[in-house]
Design a protein around this motif. Sequence first.
Motif, PDB file in Angstrom:
ATOM      1  N   THR A 101       0.824  -1.213   0.000  1.00 36.47           N
ATOM      2  CA  THR A 101       0.000   0.000   0.000  1.00 36.47           C
ATOM      3  C   THR A 101       0.861   1.267   0.000  1.00 36.47           C
ATOM      4  O   THR A 101       0.450   2.295  -0.508  1.00 36.47           O
ATOM      5  CB  THR A 101      -0.960   0.036   1.201  1.00 36.47           C
ATOM      6  OG1 THR A 101      -0.206  -0.117   2.401  1.00 36.47           O
ATOM      7  CG2 THR A 101      -1.994  -1.052   1.095  1.00 36.47           C
ATOM      8  N   THR A 112       1.710   1.929  -3.759  1.00 37.97           N
ATOM      9  CA  THR A 112       0.624   2.133  -4.709  1.00 37.97           C
ATOM     10  C   THR A 112      -0.225   3.359  -4.394  1.00 37.97           C
ATOM     11  O   THR A 112      -1.175   3.638  -5.101  1.00 37.97           O
ATOM     12  CB  THR A 112      -0.286   0.887  -4.755  1.00 37.97           C
ATOM     13  OG1 THR A 112      -0.812   0.640  -3.461  1.00 37.97           O
ATOM     14  CG2 THR A 112       0.461  -0.313  -5.274  1.00 37.97           C
ATOM     15  N   SER A 113       0.078   4.059  -3.346  1.00 40.12           N
ATOM     16  CA  SER A 113      -0.700   5.240  -2.964  1.00 40.12           C
ATOM     17  C   SER A 113      -0.315   6.441  -3.778  1.00 40.12           C
ATOM     18  O   SER A 113       0.764   6.644  -4.167  1.00 40.12           O
ATOM     19  CB  SER A 113      -0.503   5.565  -1.491  1.00 40.12           C
ATOM     20  OG  SER A 113      -0.735   4.453  -0.695  1.00 40.12           O
TER      21      SER A 113
END
Length: 76
Positions: free
Chosen positions: A72, A75-76
């Motif tokens: 995460t 991919t943020s």
Amino acid sequence: MEKQQSKDPLHGVTLKTILEQLEAHFGFDTLGELVKIKCFNENPSIKSSLTFLRKTDWARKQVEELYISNYTKFTS
């Protein structure tokens, strides 16, 4: 019919990309602590690490698991 999107965080991501993102996020010093492999601790480079990881399944698996556990953040 709609295409199913893979839920696998490694789908379509190259080992080089994984390694570059981990190195950018953690740095080789921390990577060497998290994954105990020589190529992260002695004269580390993306090139030498890729060579080792492509030949050594257990080490590659550990690097991929580290990437997945931090997915995460990338991919943020």
